[in-house]
Write an enzyme that holds these catalytic residues in place. Structure first.
Site, PDB file in Angstrom:
ATOM      1  N   ASN A   1       0.797  -1.235   0.000  1.00  0.00           N
ATOM      2  CA  ASN A   1       0.000   0.000   0.000  1.00  0.00           C
ATOM      3  C   ASN A   1       0.828   1.284   0.000  1.00  0.00           C
ATOM      4  OD1 ASN A   1       0.796  -0.526   2.639  1.00  0.00           O
ATOM      5  ND2 ASN A   1      -1.093   0.246   3.542  1.00  0.00           N
TER       6      ASN A   1
ATOM      7  N   LYS B   1      12.747  -6.569   0.771  1.00  0.00           N
ATOM      8  CA  LYS B   1      11.869  -7.291  -0.161  1.00  0.00           C
ATOM      9  C   LYS B   1      10.528  -6.564  -0.224  1.00  0.00           C
ATOM     10  CE  LYS B   1       8.992 -10.630   0.391  1.00  0.00           C
ATOM     11  NZ  LYS B   1       7.951 -10.091  -0.505  1.00  0.00           N
TER      12      LYS B   1
ATOM     13  N   GLY C   1       2.975  -5.583   7.273  1.00  0.00           N
ATOM     14  CA  GLY C   1       2.008  -6.414   6.559  1.00  0.00           C
ATOM     15  C   GLY C   1       0.912  -6.877   7.494  1.00  0.00           C
ATOM     16  N   SER C   2       0.311  -7.994   7.144  1.00  0.00           N
ATOM     17  CA  SER C   2      -0.877  -8.436   7.881  1.00  0.00           C
ATOM     18  C   SER C   2      -0.508  -9.165   9.179  1.00  0.00           C
ATOM     19  CB  SER C   2      -1.693  -9.380   6.990  1.00  0.00           C
ATOM     20  OG  SER C   2      -0.910 -10.521   6.705  1.00  0.00           O
ATOM     21  N   VAL C   3      -1.475  -9.305  10.057  1.00  0.00           N
ATOM     22  CA  VAL C   3      -1.253 -10.008  11.330  1.00  0.00           C
ATOM     23  C   VAL C   3      -0.855 -11.476  11.089  1.00  0.00           C
ATOM     24  CG1 VAL C   3      -2.339 -10.779  13.481  1.00  0.00           C
ATOM     25  CG2 VAL C   3      -2.716  -8.445  12.663  1.00  0.00           C
ATOM     26  N   PRO C   4      -1.569 -12.226  10.224  1.00  0.00           N
ATOM     27  CA  PRO C   4      -1.173 -13.632  10.048  1.00  0.00           C
ATOM     28  C   PRO C   4       0.272 -13.786   9.576  1.00  0.00           C
ATOM     29  CG  PRO C   4      -3.329 -13.235   9.063  1.00  0.00           C
ATOM     30  CD  PRO C   4      -2.806 -11.899   9.481  1.00  0.00           C
ATOM     31  N   THR C   5       0.713 -12.927   8.630  1.00  0.00           N
ATOM     32  CA  THR C   5       2.105 -13.043   8.171  1.00  0.00           C
ATOM     33  C   THR C   5       3.056 -12.599   9.285  1.00  0.00           C
ATOM     34  OG1 THR C   5       1.322 -12.501   5.955  1.00  0.00           O
ATOM     35  CG2 THR C   5       3.688 -12.493   6.267  1.00  0.00           C
TER      36      THR C   5
ATOM     37  N   GLU D   1       4.884  -4.115  12.039  1.00  0.00           N
ATOM     38  CA  GLU D   1       3.897  -3.065  11.749  1.00  0.00           C
ATOM     39  C   GLU D   1       2.735  -3.760  11.046  1.00  0.00           C
ATOM     40  OE1 GLU D   1       3.983   0.015  12.636  1.00  0.00           O
ATOM     41  OE2 GLU D   1       6.077   0.450  13.063  1.00  0.00           O
TER      42      GLU D   1
ATOM     43  N   CYS E   1      -3.323   0.886   6.818  1.00  0.00           N
ATOM     44  CA  CYS E   1      -3.336   0.093   8.062  1.00  0.00           C
ATOM     45  C   CYS E   1      -3.963   0.827   9.237  1.00  0.00           C
ATOM     46  CB  CYS E   1      -1.911  -0.281   8.422  1.00  0.00           C
ATOM     47  SG  CYS E   1      -0.815   1.145   8.515  1.00  0.00           S
TER      48      CYS E   1
ATOM     49  N   GLU F   1     -10.577  -6.158   9.658  1.00  0.00           N
ATOM     50  CA  GLU F   1      -9.918  -5.188   8.777  1.00  0.00           C
ATOM     51  C   GLU F   1     -10.370  -5.455   7.346  1.00  0.00           C
ATOM     52  OE1 GLU F   1      -5.628  -5.562   7.943  1.00  0.00           O
ATOM     53  OE2 GLU F   1      -5.459  -3.412   8.256  1.00  0.00           O
TER      54      GLU F   1
ATOM     55  N   GLU G   1       8.338   2.822  14.053  1.00  0.00           N
ATOM     56  CA  GLU G   1       9.041   3.456  12.950  1.00  0.00           C
ATOM     57  C   GLU G   1       8.955   4.958  13.166  1.00  0.00           C
ATOM     58  OE1 GLU G   1       7.391   1.498   9.395  1.00  0.00           O
ATOM     59  OE2 GLU G   1       9.141   0.193   9.548  1.00  0.00           O
TER      60      GLU G   1
HETATM   61  N1  LIG Z   1       1.237  -1.077  10.593  1.00  0.00           N
HETATM   62  C1  LIG Z   1       1.729  -0.620   9.443  1.00  0.00           C
HETATM   63  O1  LIG Z   1       2.584   0.249   9.412  1.00  0.00           O
HETATM   64  C2  LIG Z   1       1.203  -1.178   8.134  1.00  0.00           C
HETATM   65  C3  LIG Z   1       1.459  -0.476   6.956  1.00  0.00           C
HETATM   66  C4  LIG Z   1       0.981  -0.984   5.759  1.00  0.00           C
HETATM   67  C5  LIG Z   1       0.232  -2.159   5.722  1.00  0.00           C
HETATM   68  N2  LIG Z   1      -0.011  -2.811   6.877  1.00  0.00           N
HETATM   69  C6  LIG Z   1      -0.836  -4.044   6.851  1.00  0.00           C
HETATM   70  O2  LIG Z   1      -0.454  -4.863   5.752  1.00  0.00           O
HETATM   71  C7  LIG Z   1      -1.559  -5.628   5.302  1.00  0.00           C
HETATM   72  C8  LIG Z   1      -1.692  -5.514   3.808  1.00  0.00           C
HETATM   73  O3  LIG Z   1      -0.477  -5.787   3.184  1.00  0.00           O
HETATM   74  P1  LIG Z   1      -0.156  -7.169   2.447  1.00  0.00           P
HETATM   75  O4  LIG Z   1      -1.412  -7.754   1.883  1.00  0.00           O
HETATM   76  O5  LIG Z   1       0.993  -6.924   1.533  1.00  0.00           O
HETATM   77  O6  LIG Z   1       0.316  -8.076   3.687  1.00  0.00           O
HETATM   78  P2  LIG Z   1       0.945  -9.534   3.677  1.00  0.00           P
HETATM   79  O7  LIG Z   1       1.138  -9.916   5.099  1.00  0.00           O
HETATM   80  O8  LIG Z   1       0.192 -10.433   2.800  1.00  0.00           O
HETATM   81  O9  LIG Z   1       2.376  -9.351   2.944  1.00  0.00           O
HETATM   82  C9  LIG Z   1       3.336  -8.443   3.408  1.00  0.00           C
HETATM   83  C10 LIG Z   1       4.716  -8.864   2.927  1.00  0.00           C
HETATM   84  O10 LIG Z   1       5.076 -10.090   3.527  1.00  0.00           O
HETATM   85  C11 LIG Z   1       5.529 -11.004   2.540  1.00  0.00           C
HETATM   86  N3  LIG Z   1       5.229 -12.359   3.028  1.00  0.00           N
HETATM   87  C12 LIG Z   1       4.064 -13.042   2.901  1.00  0.00           C
HETATM   88  N4  LIG Z   1       4.164 -14.234   3.548  1.00  0.00           N
HETATM   89  C13 LIG Z   1       5.394 -14.289   4.098  1.00  0.00           C
HETATM   90  C14 LIG Z   1       6.088 -15.250   4.889  1.00  0.00           C
HETATM   91  N5  LIG Z   1       5.520 -16.418   5.252  1.00  0.00           N
HETATM   92  N6  LIG Z   1       7.362 -14.988   5.276  1.00  0.00           N
HETATM   93  C15 LIG Z   1       7.951 -13.819   4.937  1.00  0.00           C
HETATM   94  N7  LIG Z   1       7.344 -12.857   4.181  1.00  0.00           N
HETATM   95  C16 LIG Z   1       6.088 -13.092   3.770  1.00  0.00           C
HETATM   96  C17 LIG Z   1       4.766 -10.577   1.296  1.00  0.00           C
HETATM   97  O11 LIG Z   1       5.397 -11.059   0.127  1.00  0.00           O
HETATM   98  C18 LIG Z   1       4.819  -9.065   1.430  1.00  0.00           C
HETATM   99  O12 LIG Z   1       6.054  -8.557   0.990  1.00  0.00           O
HETATM  100  C19 LIG Z   1      -2.769  -5.073   6.033  1.00  0.00           C
HETATM  101  O13 LIG Z   1      -3.121  -5.917   7.082  1.00  0.00           O
HETATM  102  C20 LIG Z   1      -2.263  -3.736   6.568  1.00  0.00           C
HETATM  103  O14 LIG Z   1      -2.961  -3.278   7.696  1.00  0.00           O
HETATM  104  C21 LIG Z   1       0.458  -2.362   8.077  1.00  0.00           C
HETATM  105  N1  LIG Z   2       1.200   6.893   6.107  1.00  0.00           N
HETATM  106  C1  LIG Z   2       1.271   5.768   7.001  1.00  0.00           C
HETATM  107  C2  LIG Z   2       0.480   4.641   6.467  1.00  0.00           C
HETATM  108  C3  LIG Z   2       0.974   3.351   6.946  1.00  0.00           C
HETATM  109  C4  LIG Z   2      -0.113   2.318   6.908  1.00  0.00           C
HETATM  110  O1  LIG Z   2      -0.609   1.716   5.963  1.00  0.00           O
END
Ligand SMILES: NC(=O)c1ccc[n+]([C@@H]2O[C@H](COP(=O)([O-])OP(=O)(O)OC[C@H]3O[C@@H](n4cnc5c(N)ncnc54)[C@H](O)[C@@H]3O)[C@@H](O)[C@H]2O)c1
Ligand SMILES: NCCCC=O
Length: 463
Positions: free
Chosen positions: A126, A149, A201-205, A223, A257, A360, A437
């Site tokens: 995003n 990455k 990224g996401s909570v599960p990852t 994050e 996020c 979410e 961050e």
């Molecule tokens: N808190 C924050 O600052 C913040 C900012 C942006 C997005 N997000 C969150 O990110 C999510 C959306 O992003 P997304 O769909 O790219 O998330 P995602 O968890 O699917 O992927 C994030 C990254 O992790 C990598 N990845 C996936 N599986 C992995 C594994 N098993 N081991 C290592 N790396 C792995 C992906 O290739 C990608 O680069 C939302 O939940 C959003 O809230 C959080």
């Molecule tokens: N501008 C901060 C946004 C981070 C979350 O997705």
């Protein structure tokens, strides 16, 4: 993918175990040179990189828009918060240090703040360029190297950042980019020469990353996602509150996020607020995000679009009322007919137990809930496993501070939402993650403290 057109523009080879090892080894070699540089020397190079980002802002923003779909107007703001982050940590690089402690008999101790080594950054799709900048700037300022990455959905703009660091004068390999998905990310997290993983990224990852990193006892910054509350009291400036709610829900097509997607409105102003927010939402210009006046582009890909629309269907089935939007959208321009567009949606009559209020959605969907008292809304706002952000709109400054003190969220906004000054730390409570961050504190997440104890007398042995 180009989300605007629904077409593939470029393909990248995924890095396997061998390529990941090559990237880590070249980062390790660069780290040996970089860690010896003084803070001032590192600062100068980061400032030069910040200058180049500013100079190339329009080009980087255009790439970001083509690859992500967000409006170019917004992408430029992301690039601003990126070079600002480099400038901020350039400013701190020279002043990082330890302390001197006097001990009995003239002996003394001191501490040194040292880099960790090769850090890994893994990003979401995003905010591709911003995420890479927010991770690499403090990492490099502290004397580390980084292998980054990006998400496989947005692989392009991080390469521009690598190019810029090189042009600014970092040693070759200090900021390396590898491409790929989960498998590549796993190789990075497991690599024995990696000292730390910073993940967005996401909570599960995030859980998986933490588990992988724990095997090597590597520190992690996580994050993660959110379902943040925005509380609008009846004594607020209603125009500002409406603007705040729009900022809290519709930036980057709602794929943010920290979005305040649970909008709690005090009953006395519920109708007036809702009417105005719906009016403003209907006015959002959807279309080609490269056009200057567009404010909402396409979602990231088709499956995510279907996922978001599925939430709206479910919300209707659970009793929410669609007050506007929530439909597939085909812009008038024929070249955009295959883009992943939808109309921004406001849901009324929402209740705490509904799926749209609990999960979410990561799309342009605002859920409006009503409340009566401060105590009640606090209880409901905190009733979630997430804890990334929260907001409050009120003219009563005492109430504002009282409420944010009780909110279980890492980032709280009073009378605004979703602004990102890099001087302030950003990060979550509860399942939204840990570590931060931005801000001064992030230095601690990219460095380690060494204690040196100096004896000035004879050794008093117990043996
Ligand atoms: N808190 C924050 O600052 C913040 C900012 C942006 C997005 N997000 C969150 O990110 C999510 C959306 O992003 P997304 O769909 O790219 O998330 P995602 O968890 O699917 O992927 C994030 C990254 O992790 C990598 N990845 C996936 N599986 C992995 C594994 N098993 N081991 C290592 N790396 C792995 C992906 O290739 C990608 O680069 C939302 O939940 C959003 O809230 C959080
Ligand atoms: N501008 C901060 C946004 C981070 C979350 O997705």
């Amino acid at each position: 993918f180009i989300p605007i057109l629904g077409r593939v523009i470029a393909t990248f080879l995924c890095s396997g175990e061998k390529e990941v090892d090559l990237a880590v080894q070249s980062a390790k070699a660069a780290f040996k040179i970089w860690r010896k540089k003084s803070g001032m020397e590192r600062s100068r190079i980061l400032l030069e990189a910040a200058r180049i980002i500013r100079e190339r802002k329009d080009e980087i923003a255009t790439v970001e828009t083509i690859n992500n779909g967000k409006s170019v107007f917004e992408a430029r703001l992301d690039i601003d918060t990126s070079w600002q982050c480099l400038e901020y940590y350039a400013g701190l690089a020279a002043s990082m240090g330890g302390e001197h402690v006097q001990l009995p008999g003239g002996s003394f101790g001191y501490t040194r703040r040292e880099p960790l080594g090769v850090c890994v950054g893994i990003g979401a799709w995003n905010y591709p360029f911003q995420i890479a900048s927010w991770k690499s700037a403090p990492a490099l300022a502290c004397g580390n190297a980084m292998v980054f990455k990006p998400s496989p959905f947005t692989p392009v703009s991080t390469l521009l950042l690598a190019e810029i660091y090189t042009e600014a004068g970092v040693p070759p390999g200090l900021f390396n980019v590898v491409q790929g998905g989960a498998a590549t990310g796993q190789f990075l997290c497991q690599h024995r020469d990696v000292a730390k993983v910073s993940f967005t990224g996401s909570v599960p990852t995030g859980k998986k990353i933490m588990e992988l990193a724990s095997k090597g006892v590597k520190p992690v910054t996580l994050e993660l996602g959110g379902k943040s509350p925005l509380i609008i009291f009846s004594d607020c400036d209603i125009e500002n509150a409406v603007r705040g709610a729009m900022m809290a829900n519709f930036l980057t097509q709602g794929e943010v996020c920290c979005n305040g997607t649970r909008v709690f409105v005090q009953r006395e102003i519920l109708d007036k607020f809702t009417e105005e927010v719906v009016k403003q939402t209907k006015k959002i210009k959807i279309g080609d995000p490269l056009e200057e006046d567009t404010r909402m582009g396409p979602l990231i890909n088709r499956s995510h679009l279907q996922h978001v629309l599925g939430f709206i269907e479910q919300a209707k089935n659970e009793g929410a009322k669609v007050l506007c939007g929530g439909d597939l959208c085909v812009p008038e321009d024929p070249k955009l007919k295959d883009g992943y567009y939808m109309t921004p949606c406001v849901l009324g009559n929402c209740k705490d137990g509904m799926t749209c209020v609990k999960e979410e959605i990561f799309g342009p969907v605002m859920s409006i809930l009503s409340f009566d008292t401060e105590a009640e809304v606090l209880e409901r706002a905190n009733d979630t496993n997430f804890g990334l952000a929260a907001g409050v709109f009120t003219r009563d400054i005492q109430r504002a501070h009282r409420v944010v003190a009780e909110l279980q969220a890492g980032v709280c906004y009073i009378n605004n939402y979703n602004v990102s000054p890099v001087e302030l730390p950003f990060g979550g409570y509860k399942m939204s993650g840990f570590g931060r961050e931005n801000g001064r504190v992030t230095i601690e997440y990219y460095s380690q403290l060494k204690t040196i104890c100096v004896e000035m007398g004879d050794v008093e042995s117990v043996f």
